[in-house]
Design an enzyme around this catalytic site. Structure first.
Site, short mmCIF file in Angstrom:
data_model
loop_
_atom_site.label_atom_id
_atom_site.label_comp_id
_atom_site.label_asym_id
_atom_site.label_seq_id
_atom_site.Cartn_x
_atom_site.Cartn_y
_atom_site.Cartn_z
CD GLU A 280 -2.94 -1.06 0.09
OE1 GLU A 280 -3.18 0.05 -0.41
OE2 GLU A 280 -3.45 -2.12 -0.31
CD1 TRP A 283 -1.14 -0.75 -3.88
CD2 TRP A 283 -1.64 0.34 -5.76
NE1 TRP A 283 -1.65 -1.67 -4.78
CE2 TRP A 283 -1.98 -1.03 -5.94
CE3 TRP A 283 -1.88 1.21 -6.82
CZ2 TRP A 283 -2.51 -1.54 -7.12
CZ3 TRP A 283 -2.42 0.72 -8.00
CH2 TRP A 283 -2.73 -0.63 -8.15
CD1 TRP A 311 -18.02 11.93 -18.53
CD2 TRP A 311 -18.62 10.00 -17.56
NE1 TRP A 311 -16.89 11.13 -18.47
CE2 TRP A 311 -17.24 9.93 -17.87
CE3 TRP A 311 -19.22 8.89 -16.94
CZ2 TRP A 311 -16.44 8.83 -17.59
CZ3 TRP A 311 -18.43 7.78 -16.65
CH2 TRP A 311 -17.07 7.75 -16.98
CG ASN A 346 -8.75 1.57 -0.31
OD1 ASN A 346 -8.71 2.67 -0.85
ND2 ASN A 346 -8.31 0.46 -0.90
CD1 TRP A 364 -13.82 10.05 -15.06
CD2 TRP A 364 -12.50 10.98 -13.50
NE1 TRP A 364 -12.82 10.74 -15.70
CE2 TRP A 364 -11.99 11.31 -14.78
CE3 TRP A 364 -11.83 11.44 -12.37
CZ2 TRP A 364 -10.85 12.09 -14.96
CZ3 TRP A 364 -10.69 12.22 -12.54
CH2 TRP A 364 -10.21 12.54 -13.83
CD1 TRP A 387 -12.08 9.47 -6.73
CD2 TRP A 387 -13.90 8.90 -7.89
NE1 TRP A 387 -13.15 9.55 -5.88
CE2 TRP A 387 -14.27 9.21 -6.56
CE3 TRP A 387 -14.87 8.53 -8.80
CZ2 TRP A 387 -15.60 9.15 -6.13
CZ3 TRP A 387 -16.20 8.45 -8.38
CH2 TRP A 387 -16.56 8.76 -7.05
#
Length: 480
Positions: A280, A283, A311, A346, A364, A387
């Site tokens: 993590e 990440w 969208w 998360n 988004w 996202w």
């Protein structure tokens, strides 16, 4: 050099005194050249035009580290205004400044500011020292063997893991007292501006600052990390580290986190949970690199073929998503969580992002901006990356044809509805059989369990099966 020469440490999102790279090297500078150290924090009006829960938490954290710094005789000097104007005022008031040390931002607004101010300060004859501090490895440090940047996490992580990790930068706080200097009488305006920001803070935060951060990290590593791999996706279990707000504000250095994890590994041996936890940290580095390589990704899709998606613009639906009124319990409970405490589990971040983009077919960017205003741990790179992952528009993203089913996610990760009931009291008495789809209750059952659908809890606002097909068709229409 005379005793009056000054070294500036420019604090920003690195609100700690320990394992602070810029502070560490500023002390070296002060020792070598017989200079004093001046702590500076810049208040930029453009970053505080609105005042959200994120600002509340951040400025309370600034207050905490400023109090610590005061104890060690290195008081914070608050300067304000446009960055260049603020530093021009600083140099006018303290002409003995010879160098400025800061931990740089590699992405977004901060990247542009740092590039501009580095040039400006050097033009003014000031030495500038910049450091990668907010990440284990900076944006340019993890490259493919033949050069270039990774776009997929797994090979990036293999390369990241193979690199030597920077050591902790131990700051001798007692020694720090010898070098601190106090020019605060010249910066009363900045101090007043900071106090005005503090007066806007209305939340009561129980766990602020460096001491709390170290305690929380230690508790997690010694009590929870072994089960992290198995339990981290279950929001009711409280199985995550909860250190993301500390990393975001720089209260904890990622180096400290990494090396504390390695100490636990030596003590307890290899553990899957520990390995997952360390990934993590990687990440964070990965998404920082992605934002660095794609500087426009806050405003446009990384995958160019999806930049023309039409969208859905239904503001009424967007309001229902924001307020936790979609009729899908796991989505609504997650949105209640972020609205109430400024943080979201998360797994649920993925669920609500998928729901907004695939079930509501909404942009988004709207969700990313909402998170920006409501998360105390808002990290632009990780948030944008997450996202775009959920929306299938980013790098290493979930394929557009794999659409999260919110009900299945709920059944899998909150099987007894424990988390749902924590945030949706209207469903408190609904049995496990119906907790994930309360609209399936008969009228008699709704009466029995005290939850009238359409009154106490909303009907589902969309049909997931129908919207899944529409989402896939929308993306296929943009495939080349």
């Amino acid at each position: 050099m005379s005793q009056s020469d000054v070294v500036v440490v420019w604090f920003r999102q690195d609100l700690r005194l320990q394992d602070h790279k810029a502070l560490y090297y500023a002390m070296k500078d002060a020792e070598q050249h017989n200079r004093s150290i001046m702590a500076v924090f810049h208040i930029h009006p453009a970053l505080n035009e609105s005042f959200t829960v994120r600002h509340d938490y951040f400025f309370r954290t600034v207050e905490d580290v400023a109090q610590q710094a005061q104890e060690y005789k290195i008081p914070f000097h608050f300067i304000e205004g446009d960055t260049e104007d603020a530093f021009r005022h600083l140099l006018e008031k303290v002409p003995a400044i010879k160098s400025v040390h800061f931990n740089l931002d590699e992405v977004g607004f901060g990247r542009k500011r740092d590039e501009h101010m580095t040039h400006w300060l050097e033009t003014e004859g000031i030495q500038v020292h910049r450091y990668v501090d907010a990440h284990i490895h900076g944006a340019e440090e993890v490259e493919k063997p033949d050069g270039g940047f990774y776009s997929v996490f797994t090979p990036y992580y293999r390369r990241w893991s193979s690199l030597d990790k920077p050591a902790v930068f131990n700051v001798d706080k007692q020694k720090l007292q010898q070098y601190g200097t106090d020019f605060t009488k010249h910066f009363q305006g900045g101090s007043e501006s900071f106090q005005n920001l503090i007066q806007k803070c209305t939340r009561e935060w129980n766990h602020i600052g460096e001491k709390s951060a170290i305690q929380r990290l230690a508790y997690f590593l010694h009590n929870k990390v072994k089960a992290y791999e198995e339990e981290r996706d279950f929001p009711a279990k409280r199985a995550t580290s909860m250190i993301s707000p500390y990393l975001k504000c720089g209260v904890l250095s990622p180096r400290t986190v990494y090396h504390k994890a390695m100490e636990v590994q030596q003590e307890y041996g290899e553990a899957k949970g520990l390995e997952t936890f360390v990934s993590e940290i990687a990440w964070r580095d990965f998404y920082n690199m992605i934002y660095y390589v794609h500087p426009n990704c806050k405003d446009e899709e990384i995958s160019s073929k999806y930049q023309q998606i039409d969208w859905n613009q239904d503001e009424e639906l967007f309001e229902k998503w924001k307020n936790g009124e979609t009729g899908f319990p796991i989505v609504d409970a997650a949105m209640k969580q972020i609205n109430e405490i400024g943080w979201m589990h998360n797994r649920l971040r993925m669920v609500v992002a998928s729901f907004l983009t695939k079930d509501y077919l909404m942009d988004w960017r709207k969700g990313e901006r909402y998170f920006q205003d409501h998360l105390i741990d808002y990290d632009p790179a990780s948030n944008i990356g997450g996202w775009q992952w959920a929306a299938s528009t980013g790098t290493d993203a979930v394929p557009y044809f794999r659409v999260f089913n919110p009900t299945r996610q709920s059944e899998r990760f909150d099987p007894d509805g424990e988390f749902i009931k924590r945030y949706l009291p209207a469903l408190k008495h609904v049995p496990k059989k119906y907790i994930h789809e309360p609209s399936k209750m008969t009228e008699a059952e709704q009466e029995k369990y005290g939850c009238i659908i359409g009154k106490d809890y909303p009907e589902p606002t969309v049909d997931h099966k129908v919207m899944r097909k529409k989402a896939i068709a929308m993306f296929e229409g943009n495939e080349e």
